[in-house]
Scaffold this motif. Sequence first.
Motif, short mmCIF file in Angstrom:
data_model
loop_
_atom_site.label_atom_id
_atom_site.label_comp_id
_atom_site.label_asym_id
_atom_site.label_seq_id
_atom_site.Cartn_x
_atom_site.Cartn_y
_atom_site.Cartn_z
N ASP A 67 0.83 -1.20 0.00
CA ASP A 67 0.00 0.00 0.00
C ASP A 67 0.87 1.26 0.00
O ASP A 67 0.59 2.22 -0.75
N ASN A 68 1.90 1.26 0.82
CA ASN A 68 2.80 2.42 0.85
C ASN A 68 3.51 2.60 -0.49
O ASN A 68 3.69 3.73 -0.97
N ILE A 69 3.92 1.52 -1.11
CA ILE A 69 4.58 1.59 -2.41
C ILE A 69 3.62 2.14 -3.47
O ILE A 69 4.00 3.00 -4.28
N ARG A 70 2.42 1.65 -3.46
CA ARG A 70 1.41 2.13 -4.43
C ARG A 70 1.20 3.64 -4.26
O ARG A 70 1.17 4.39 -5.25
N LYS A 71 1.10 4.10 -3.01
CA LYS A 71 0.91 5.53 -2.76
C LYS A 71 2.12 6.34 -3.24
O LYS A 71 1.97 7.40 -3.84
N ARG A 72 3.33 5.83 -2.98
CA ARG A 72 4.53 6.54 -3.42
C ARG A 72 4.64 6.56 -4.94
O ARG A 72 5.06 7.57 -5.51
N ASN A 73 4.26 5.45 -5.58
CA ASN A 73 4.30 5.42 -7.05
C ASN A 73 3.29 6.41 -7.64
O ASN A 73 3.58 7.12 -8.62
N GLN A 74 2.10 6.49 -7.04
CA GLN A 74 1.10 7.45 -7.50
C GLN A 74 1.60 8.88 -7.27
O GLN A 74 1.42 9.76 -8.12
N GLN A 75 2.23 9.09 -6.12
CA GLN A 75 2.75 10.43 -5.80
C GLN A 75 3.86 10.81 -6.79
O GLN A 75 3.90 11.94 -7.28
N ALA A 76 4.74 9.86 -7.11
CA ALA A 76 5.82 10.14 -8.06
C ALA A 76 5.27 10.44 -9.44
O ALA A 76 5.73 11.36 -10.14
N ALA A 77 4.24 9.69 -9.84
CA ALA A 77 3.62 9.94 -11.15
C ALA A 77 2.92 11.29 -11.15
O ALA A 77 2.97 12.04 -12.15
N ALA A 92 13.04 5.43 -11.22
CA ALA A 92 13.93 5.28 -10.06
C ALA A 92 13.12 5.14 -8.77
O ALA A 92 13.46 4.33 -7.90
N ALA A 93 12.05 5.92 -8.66
CA ALA A 93 11.19 5.82 -7.47
C ALA A 93 10.53 4.45 -7.41
O ALA A 93 10.46 3.82 -6.35
N LYS A 94 10.06 3.97 -8.56
CA LYS A 94 9.44 2.63 -8.60
C LYS A 94 10.45 1.55 -8.25
O LYS A 94 10.13 0.60 -7.53
N ALA A 95 11.67 1.69 -8.75
CA ALA A 95 12.72 0.70 -8.44
C ALA A 95 13.02 0.69 -6.94
O ALA A 95 13.19 -0.37 -6.34
N ASN A 97 11.00 1.57 -4.57
CA ASN A 97 9.84 0.99 -3.89
C ASN A 97 9.82 -0.53 -4.03
O ASN A 97 9.50 -1.24 -3.07
N ASN A 98 10.16 -1.03 -5.21
CA ASN A 98 10.21 -2.48 -5.40
C ASN A 98 11.31 -3.11 -4.53
O ASN A 98 11.15 -4.22 -4.01
N GLU A 99 12.40 -2.38 -4.37
CA GLU A 99 13.47 -2.87 -3.50
C GLU A 99 12.99 -2.93 -2.05
O GLU A 99 13.34 -3.86 -1.31
N ALA A 100 12.20 -1.96 -1.64
CA ALA A 100 11.64 -1.97 -0.29
C ALA A 100 10.75 -3.19 -0.08
O ALA A 100 10.78 -3.83 0.98
N LEU A 101 9.97 -3.55 -1.11
CA LEU A 101 9.12 -4.74 -1.02
C LEU A 101 9.98 -6.00 -0.93
O LEU A 101 9.69 -6.90 -0.13
#
Length: 181
Positions: A67-77, A92-95, A97-101
């Motif tokens: 959920d946090n990753i999805r929010k950050r990806n939406q925020q970055a977009a 880079a933000a998505k990468a 976030n994926n690393e955090a997962l």
Amino acid sequence: MIGSAIGGALKIGGAIFGGISASKAMKKAKKNIQAQQRKNQDWYDRRYNEDATQRADAQRVLTITQDNIRKRNQQAAGVQAVTGGTEESVAAAKAANNEALADAASQIAVNGERRKDSIEQQYQQTDAQLQNQLNNLEMNKANAISQAVQGVASAGAGVADAFDGDLDAKFNKGEWVNYGN
């Protein structure tokens, strides 16, 4: 003499009854310990083979992280669309976030291995305790049998002494009758 014989017979019966009762109690205790061993083995098999990622606590961590990753990806977009950022910054933000997962998943796996070690240790301790109980039970059983045998032997010796004493008394009084002639 008859009283001594009856007393001796009662002692023999008591020793045998005590031995049988002790044996029955020990068989029941052994069954209970063996049932505990089966329960311990079932618990171990179930808990040790659980998939750490499917546990409720792990699922919660993964869900919150996603959920946090999805929010950050939406925020970055959204930032990229409003400010005209590059697609590389969104990627880079998505990468990240994926690393955090991936980090969350690997931490769950590490915790799962620790948990398995703890389960194995607990299982081994419980199994050792149950084995000690079985060993003590077998030693107690051997002691009970020994005591029963000693009781029977002692009572038998008492009966024999009573018969010998009665025969000796008759012989000394001249009551001895020779039935062989």
